[in-house]
Scaffold this motif. Sequence first.
Motif, PDB file in Angstrom:
ATOM      1  N   GLU A   5      -8.465   0.804  -0.735  1.00 43.43           N
ATOM      2  CA  GLU A   5      -7.425   0.894   0.285  1.00 43.43           C
ATOM      3  C   GLU A   5      -6.196   1.661  -0.202  1.00 43.43           C
ATOM      4  OE1 GLU A   5      -6.950  -3.195  -1.666  1.00 43.43           O
ATOM      5  OE2 GLU A   5      -8.638  -2.141  -0.794  1.00 43.43           O
ATOM      6  N   MET A   6      -6.119   1.883  -1.506  1.00 44.17           N
ATOM      7  CA  MET A   6      -5.006   2.651  -2.069  1.00 44.17           C
ATOM      8  C   MET A   6      -5.346   4.143  -2.163  1.00 44.17           C
ATOM      9  SD  MET A   6      -2.754   0.411  -2.253  1.00 44.17           S
ATOM     10  CE  MET A   6      -1.453   1.291  -3.058  1.00 44.17           C
ATOM     11  N   LEU A   7      -6.570   4.504  -1.818  1.00 49.17           N
ATOM     12  CA  LEU A   7      -6.985   5.902  -1.819  1.00 49.17           C
ATOM     13  C   LEU A   7      -6.744   6.507  -0.443  1.00 49.17           C
ATOM     14  CD1 LEU A   7     -10.336   5.502  -3.768  1.00 49.17           C
ATOM     15  CD2 LEU A   7      -8.169   6.363  -4.648  1.00 49.17           C
ATOM     16  N   PRO A   8      -6.520   7.809  -0.377  1.00 43.75           N
ATOM     17  CA  PRO A   8      -6.282   8.430   0.930  1.00 43.75           C
ATOM     18  C   PRO A   8      -7.529   8.450   1.807  1.00 43.75           C
ATOM     19  CG  PRO A   8      -6.218  10.088  -0.815  1.00 43.75           C
ATOM     20  CD  PRO A   8      -6.393   8.763  -1.473  1.00 43.75           C
ATOM     21  N   SER A   9      -7.326   8.161   3.098  1.00 47.31           N
ATOM     22  CA  SER A   9      -8.401   8.283   4.081  1.00 47.31           C
ATOM     23  C   SER A   9      -8.664   9.771   4.315  1.00 47.31           C
ATOM     24  CB  SER A   9      -7.972   7.617   5.393  1.00 47.31           C
ATOM     25  OG  SER A   9      -6.914   8.372   5.979  1.00 47.31           O
ATOM     26  N   GLU A  10      -9.647  10.078   5.158  1.00 49.66           N
ATOM     27  CA  GLU A  10      -9.948  11.491   5.441  1.00 49.66           C
ATOM     28  C   GLU A  10      -8.755  12.201   6.066  1.00 49.66           C
ATOM     29  OE1 GLU A  10     -13.746  12.514   7.210  1.00 49.66           O
ATOM     30  OE2 GLU A  10     -14.548  10.603   6.512  1.00 49.66           O
ATOM     31  N   SER A  11      -8.101  11.557   7.022  1.00 52.27           N
ATOM     32  CA  SER A  11      -6.926  12.174   7.664  1.00 52.27           C
ATOM     33  C   SER A  11      -5.782  12.333   6.672  1.00 52.27           C
ATOM     34  CB  SER A  11      -6.466  11.339   8.857  1.00 52.27           C
ATOM     35  OG  SER A  11      -7.461  11.285   9.836  1.00 52.27           O
ATOM     36  N   ARG A  52       2.045   6.049   5.419  1.00 54.19           N
ATOM     37  CA  ARG A  52       0.951   5.343   4.728  1.00 54.19           C
ATOM     38  C   ARG A  52       0.783   5.866   3.309  1.00 54.19           C
ATOM     39  NH1 ARG A  52      -3.805   5.498   9.258  1.00 54.19           N
ATOM     40  NH2 ARG A  52      -2.761   4.218  10.825  1.00 54.19           N
ATOM     41  N   LEU A  53       0.818   7.189   3.173  1.00 50.08           N
ATOM     42  CA  LEU A  53       0.657   7.792   1.844  1.00 50.08           C
ATOM     43  C   LEU A  53       1.798   7.407   0.908  1.00 50.08           C
ATOM     44  CD1 LEU A  53      -0.675  11.261   2.980  1.00 50.08           C
ATOM     45  CD2 LEU A  53      -1.907   9.645   1.525  1.00 50.08           C
ATOM     46  N   CYS A  54       2.995   7.303   1.432  1.00 51.53           N
ATOM     47  CA  CYS A  54       4.131   6.866   0.613  1.00 51.53           C
ATOM     48  C   CYS A  54       3.918   5.430   0.144  1.00 51.53           C
ATOM     49  CB  CYS A  54       5.441   6.988   1.396  1.00 51.53           C
ATOM     50  SG  CYS A  54       6.015   8.690   1.589  1.00 51.53           S
ATOM     51  N   LYS A  55       3.451   4.558   1.035  1.00 56.81           N
ATOM     52  CA  LYS A  55       3.190   3.156   0.680  1.00 56.81           C
ATOM     53  C   LYS A  55       2.089   3.044  -0.364  1.00 56.81           C
ATOM     54  CE  LYS A  55       4.797   1.148   4.976  1.00 56.81           C
ATOM     55  NZ  LYS A  55       4.442   0.533   6.255  1.00 56.81           N
ATOM     56  N   LYS A  56       1.131   3.958  -0.326  1.00 53.99           N
ATOM     57  CA  LYS A  56       0.034   3.962  -1.293  1.00 53.99           C
ATOM     58  C   LYS A  56       0.449   4.591  -2.624  1.00 53.99           C
ATOM     59  CE  LYS A  56      -3.741   4.181   2.058  1.00 53.99           C
ATOM     60  NZ  LYS A  56      -4.919   4.942   2.502  1.00 53.99           N
ATOM     61  N   GLY A  57       1.649   5.151  -2.677  1.00 50.79           N
ATOM     62  CA  GLY A  57       2.099   5.812  -3.895  1.00 50.79           C
ATOM     63  C   GLY A  57       1.536   7.203  -4.077  1.00 50.79           C
ATOM     64  N   HIS A  72      11.900  15.496   2.339  1.00 49.64           N
ATOM     65  CA  HIS A  72      11.022  16.508   1.751  1.00 49.64           C
ATOM     66  C   HIS A  72       9.973  15.766   0.919  1.00 49.64           C
ATOM     67  CE1 HIS A  72      13.673  19.894   2.824  1.00 49.64           C
ATOM     68  NE2 HIS A  72      14.623  18.988   2.699  1.00 49.64           N
ATOM     69  N   TYR A  73       8.698  15.993   1.246  1.00 52.66           N
ATOM     70  CA  TYR A  73       7.592  15.266   0.625  1.00 52.66           C
ATOM     71  C   TYR A  73       6.836  16.138  -0.367  1.00 52.66           C
ATOM     72  CZ  TYR A  73       8.504  12.139   4.494  1.00 52.66           C
ATOM     73  OH  TYR A  73       9.125  11.294   5.381  1.00 52.66           O
ATOM     74  N   SER A  74       6.348  15.480  -1.425  1.00 57.20           N
ATOM     75  CA  SER A  74       5.490  16.158  -2.395  1.00 57.20           C
ATOM     76  C   SER A  74       4.449  15.156  -2.889  1.00 57.20           C
ATOM     77  CB  SER A  74       6.304  16.711  -3.566  1.00 57.20           C
ATOM     78  OG  SER A  74       6.964  15.662  -4.245  1.00 57.20           O
ATOM     79  N   ALA A  75       3.370  15.675  -3.436  1.00 53.74           N
ATOM     80  CA  ALA A  75       2.298  14.824  -3.943  1.00 53.74           C
ATOM     81  C   ALA A  75       2.753  14.118  -5.211  1.00 53.74           C
ATOM     82  CB  ALA A  75       1.053  15.658  -4.213  1.00 53.74           C
ATOM     83  N   ALA A  76       2.528  12.810  -5.259  1.00 53.50           N
ATOM     84  CA  ALA A  76       2.850  12.026  -6.447  1.00 53.50           C
ATOM     85  C   ALA A  76       1.655  11.948  -7.395  1.00 53.50           C
ATOM     86  CB  ALA A  76       3.297  10.619  -6.048  1.00 53.50           C
ATOM     87  N   ARG A  77       0.474  12.267  -6.877  1.00 50.82           N
ATOM     88  CA  ARG A  77      -0.741  12.259  -7.684  1.00 50.82           C
ATOM     89  C   ARG A  77      -1.454  13.586  -7.518  1.00 50.82           C
ATOM     90  NH1 ARG A  77      -3.882   7.034  -6.009  1.00 50.82           N
ATOM     91  NH2 ARG A  77      -5.289   7.740  -7.617  1.00 50.82           N
ATOM     92  N   GLY A  78      -2.107  14.022  -8.564  1.00 56.13           N
ATOM     93  CA  GLY A  78      -2.790  15.309  -8.551  1.00 56.13           C
ATOM     94  C   GLY A  78      -4.130  15.266  -7.834  1.00 56.13           C
ATOM     95  N   ARG A  79      -4.570  16.436  -7.422  1.00 58.96           N
ATOM     96  CA  ARG A  79      -5.846  16.585  -6.707  1.00 58.96           C
ATOM     97  C   ARG A  79      -7.012  16.068  -7.554  1.00 58.96           C
ATOM     98  NH1 ARG A  79      -6.165  22.178  -5.188  1.00 58.96           N
ATOM     99  NH2 ARG A  79      -5.576  21.717  -3.049  1.00 58.96           N
ATOM    100  N   ASP A  80      -7.078  16.456  -8.833  1.00 55.33           N
ATOM    101  CA  ASP A  80      -8.201  16.045  -9.685  1.00 55.33           C
ATOM    102  C   ASP A  80      -8.238  14.532  -9.870  1.00 55.33           C
ATOM    103  OD1 ASP A  80      -9.124  18.627  -9.949  1.00 55.33           O
ATOM    104  OD2 ASP A  80      -8.126  18.979 -11.861  1.00 55.33           O
ATOM    105  N   GLU A  81      -7.087  13.925 -10.079  1.00 55.71           N
ATOM    106  CA  GLU A  81      -7.011  12.471 -10.220  1.00 55.71           C
ATOM    107  C   GLU A  81      -7.535  11.788  -8.956  1.00 55.71           C
ATOM    108  OE1 GLU A  81      -3.629   8.947 -10.600  1.00 55.71           O
ATOM    109  OE2 GLU A  81      -3.000  11.041 -10.608  1.00 55.71           O
TER     110      GLU A  81
END
Length: 131
Positions: A5-11, A52-57, A72-81
């Motif tokens: 549930e902490m991983l991003p959904s498809e959307s 939702r993504l902010c709540k998931k970190g 202004h939003y940016s990714a907190a986790r990398g694509r490979d991770e």
Amino acid sequence: MPKEEMLPSESEWMIMETLWRCGHDLTSAEIADALPKSSKMNQRMVRVLINRLCKKGMLKFTVDPDDARVYHYSAARGRDECRRAKSSAFVENYFEGNRLSAAFTLLEGGKLSAEQIKELEDILKKARKDI
């Protein structure tokens, strides 16, 4: 491994891909504009997914210095991770944790190029060294 549930959904993944591809902070309106037209997501839905993504970190944000209503939003986790975590969850859910079965199933589904076969061989060589 993070809880599913902490991983991003498809959307949500589409939002993340947009930020990863862009490589710099974006507002929710800029994210909505940068999404593929096939997504058919309106700006309200984009904001819901961003929250939702902010709540998931998965996302971090800064407040615009000129307008406190703009974030202004940016990714907190990398694509490979994220790919590794999603892949692990996929293998657990659909293959009872059997990575080999998952790999066979994926590889049987299509042709590999010579370059992809070489990459696979390199991965197997590395795996043998790590045993």
